[in-house]
Write an enzyme that holds these catalytic residues in place. Structure first.
Site, PDB file in Angstrom:
ATOM      1  N   GLU A 211      40.198  44.719  46.634  1.00  0.00           N
ATOM      2  CA  GLU A 211      38.978  44.409  47.400  1.00  0.00           C
ATOM      3  C   GLU A 211      38.609  45.549  48.344  1.00  0.00           C
ATOM      4  OE1 GLU A 211      41.440  42.115  47.005  1.00  0.00           O
ATOM      5  OE2 GLU A 211      40.277  40.916  45.600  1.00  0.00           O
ATOM      6  N   ASN A 287      42.438  41.926  39.873  1.00  0.00           N
ATOM      7  CA  ASN A 287      40.998  41.776  39.683  1.00  0.00           C
ATOM      8  C   ASN A 287      40.244  43.098  39.783  1.00  0.00           C
ATOM      9  OD1 ASN A 287      41.816  41.145  42.648  1.00  0.00           O
ATOM     10  ND2 ASN A 287      39.708  41.857  42.800  1.00  0.00           N
ATOM     11  N   ASP A 332      37.460  37.625  40.998  1.00  0.00           N
ATOM     12  CA  ASP A 332      38.787  37.843  41.586  1.00  0.00           C
ATOM     13  C   ASP A 332      39.866  37.114  40.784  1.00  0.00           C
ATOM     14  OD1 ASP A 332      40.825  38.675  43.272  1.00  0.00           O
ATOM     15  OD2 ASP A 332      40.362  37.251  44.862  1.00  0.00           O
TER      16      ASP A 332
HETATM   17 CA    CA Z   1      42.125  39.963  44.706  1.00  0.00          CA
END
Ligand code: CA
Length: 743
Positions: A211, A287, A332
């Protein structure tokens, strides 16, 4: 050995004298000749772990990571007599996610902030502790709390990955560092929270940060020297530069746009498993970064090797096969969840398979040698896909899945995943996999425009649209869909056999044992035992805090123990606000808890807490200011202080902050005076006027909450509940340090 044997053969009398001398030396050293070196673990010991079921020598006990203990002194007939043998208070009060190792009577584990503790496994007496001194301000780079999930042991050393990206080898006898390597490029926001694994004298370590704009990889370091042996990147880099290996050239064809400028994600932040039978190393890849594929890879594509299991050769890191569970991830949906190796029946024949329950909600059975899909079925309610096409191995997505419209799409599961890092367990006796399941969706919406920031996560979704609405009826409807389960899953028939419903998600990892038991901690503050075959509840212990970590079992001097690290935290109570209250409003009280039959220890009473008043000043900001403040709060603050300024109770609930009424707000947000506690300065990206706008929003929320009688401001018992409204009378760290580090 050979020399001594020949000496015995040639001159017996001399040999006896020699033996006597050795024994005198042994006595002088206070140990017997057979006393093993602390953490004297190697590949053959781990491969033959079932020959020493009293030890827990590697993260999942065996290389297969089944987290099944063959011990059965504690069993379904006598577990009601299980009691606390001892406990050990920690000097950190953040999420505790580690699985301890127990080797020859010594226990080793990590805590929040990447610290390490070694205890006598029978008594809980401290042997040594080690603090790698992670800078507090690095916490802003962690998506999901300053957690750590464990150590690896090998030939007298312990290996630790630290939040700030270091791999450290410690002497298992003393806790002193032997070598230390920075495994990441510190210009990027990498973190390490996962446990290293050791295979053939190589320490394998991944990292997190998908992220935060990083590019994922896994590395192998020489256990003796700390030299880098190989590195495998999980996503291709800039195609104008040479690819690190040929498979990345192929993978690059599945990406579009300028993904490398955003990192791409694909971090290997938890599961790394070695199969001695196939001699393959399996990694679970995370992810995409940002989540939203329209931003990351605008013309689509599968984006290899995101959300995949990849098999590598352990000596070289060379690619062997992959299976992508979520092509073109945009939710995600990491595949970093624990991988279990097992032999189960496929078409009536015993087959060597890999079992996986990733975030996306499907339970996969794969052929370990080839990665071929054997079966896949959803292990709980999902709405992003209707099934997996057995011809292509691809999920059959539903129309809402890729959140195509302007309205937020309620997709299940959300980023928490139907199963996250909390380890599952497979019992070869019952043939069942015990999965800690999360049932919680997320409202995904593409943002109007996307800008990558350096001090916030870059999800690429509209974090304001995802926030909890304050309309009581809508809120209630959303909260009603949230729950958790302990699911016992038959991987052969791909069917649920039994399930225990939990009020909310984020319950603990599971241990199954030959005593027909499954142990699991709960988010609500218990540690529990169930009959492994039918789910009958047999035992429960009030742990005073949420228990998330994976339990273990071991013996010392033939007596069986069950141990679990307790301490509420992780991303769920940090980020999800009121949703996290569904699971139980517990505080963080971080401890190692160890149980045995007839154990007579008891926990001290809950530490005294003082209820705080929500006495924010009156809200005078305009609607436009509040809207701006909400957007800034959700981007910069919500990930730790909670969605729409409702804290899950581990970090301060800002609605109760005295700094809403004074200048200290700016000293903290911009001046960084709480850096050592993990609160960095945001001055690089947040202006003084932005900081004031965020405060306006929090003041607005405090006043709004005061008028509500629902979850976030309702009355609650003064015991363990409603931690976000209380603070310790004395700061915990200073009080508890005295007890935790006595030496
Ligand atoms: Ca993640």
């Amino acid at each position: 050995m050979t020399q001594r044997k020949s000496l015995f053969g040639m001159v017996p009398s001399l040999a006896l004298i020699f033996l006597g001398a050795v024994c005198v030396l042994c006595l002088a050293a206070g140990q017997t000749a057979s006393a093993p070196k602390p953490a004297g673990v190697d590949g053959s010991r781990i491969v033959q772990a079932d020959n020493e079921p009293g030890n827990w020598m590697t993260h999942g006990r065996t290389y297969s990571e089944q987290r099944f203990s063959p011990l059965k002194e504690i069993n379904d007939q006598n577990v009601s007599q299980l009691g606390l043998a001892w406990y050990y208070d920690l000097d950190t009060n953040r999420g505790q996610e580690a699985t301890p190792l127990v080797i020859d009577g010594n226990m080793y584990f990590t805590t929040a902030w990447s610290k390490v503790v070694s205890l006598n496994a029978a008594t809980g007496k401290l042997r040594w502790s080690y603090d790698p001194k992670v800078p507090g301000e690095w916490a802003v780079n962690a998506c999901c709390d300053v957690v750590n999930r464990g150590l690896a042991a090998w030939k007298g050393k312990l290996f630790l990955g630290t939040l700030d990206g270091r791999l450290i080898a410690l002497d298992a006898a003393t806790g002193k560092p032997v070598w230390e390597r920075v495994t990441v490029d510190r210009r990027y926001r990498y973190t390490i929270t996962g446990a290293p694994r050791v295979v053939k004298d190589k320490v394998i370590i991944g990292n997190g940060g998908a992220e935060m704009g990083v590019r994922g990889y896994v590395s192998a370091y020489d256990a003796a020297t700390g030299n880098l042996v190989w590195r495998f990147y999980t996503v291709p880099g800039d195609p104008s530069k040479p690819f690190e290996n040929p498979v990345l050239a192929k993978a690059s064809k599945t990406w579009t746009g300028k993904w490398w400028t955003l990192g791409g994600g694909g971090t290997v932040w938890d599961s790394i498993v070695y199969d001695p039978e196939s001699d393959l190393l399996y990694i679970g890849v995370g992810n995409g970064g940002p989540w939203n594929q329209r931003i990351r890879s605008p013309q689509g594509g599968d984006n290899l090797f995101l959300a995949s299991i990849v098999a590598l050769k352990p000596e070289t890191g060379q690619y062997v096969w992959h299976y992508q569970e979520t092509p073109g991830d945009m939710w995600d949906f990491t595949s970093s969840q624990q991988i279990i190796l097992a032999t189960i029946s496929v078409d009536g024949k015993p087959s060597k398979v890999l079992l996986h329950a990733p975030k996306n909600g499907f339970f996969y059975v794969l052929d370990r040698a080839t990665g071929a899909l054997i079966s896949a079925q959803p292990y709980t309610y999902i709405n992003w896909a209707t099934g997996v096409d057995m011809k292509t191995g691809r999920p059959i997505e539903t129309p809402i899945a890729r959140y195509p419209g302007d309205d937020p799409a309620p997709v299940v599961p959300g980023p928490l995943g139907a199963h996250s890092w909390q380890p599952m367990s497979y019992s070869p006796l019952t043939g069942l996999v015990y999965i800690p399941v999360n049932d919680v969706g997320f409202k995904y919406k593409s943002p109007d425009h996307f800008v990558a920031h350096e001090l916030s996560p870059n999800y690429g979704v509209d974090v304001v649209a995802a926030g909890m609405p304050q309309d009581p009826a809508i809120k209630k409807a959303i909260l009603n869909t949230v729950k958790g389960q302990l699911v016992a899953w038959d991987p052969v028939r791909q069917k649920k056999v039994w399930a225990i419903e939990r009020p909310g998600p984020w319950n603990g990892g599971v241990l199954s044992t030959a005593g027909n038991l499954a142990f699991e901690g709960t988010a609500g503050g218990n540690f529990e035992a169930y009959r492994a075959d039918n789910g009958e509840k047999l035992w429960s212990f009030a742990a005073q805090t949420g228990v998330m970590a994976g339990p273990v079992s071991y013996t010392v001097n033939g007596e069986q123990y069950v141990a679990v690290l307790a301490g509420w935290g992780g991303v769920f109570p940090l980020a999800t606000g009121e949703v996290s209250f569904k699971s139980g409003r517990v505080r963080n009280i971080s401890r190692m808890l160890v149980f045995k039959l007839g154990g007579k220890a008891s926990l001290p009473p809950l530490p005294e807490f003082q209820e705080m008043a929500m006495d924010a000043p009156a809200s005078t900001a305009s609607a436009a200011q509040i809207k701006n403040g909400e957007a800034l709060f959700q981007r910069y603050c919500g990930g730790c202080h909670g969605d729409v300024a409702v804290s899950g109770g581990v970090l301060p609930d800002l609605r109760y902050s005295p700094t809403l009424a004074n200048e200290q707000w700016f000293d903290i947000v911009l001046g960084g005076i709480l850096k050592p506690l993990g609160m960095t300065s945001f001055a690089k990206e947040i202006s003084k006027s932005d900081a004031a706008t965020i405060r306006d929003y929090v003041i607005f929320r405090a006043n709004q909450s005061k008028t509500q009688t629902d979850h976030d401001a309702g009355s609650s018992p003064k015991t363990a509940a409603c931690p976000s409204r209380m603070r310790n009378v004395r700061p915990r760290s200073s009080v508890w340090k005295l007890r935790a580090i006595p030496q």
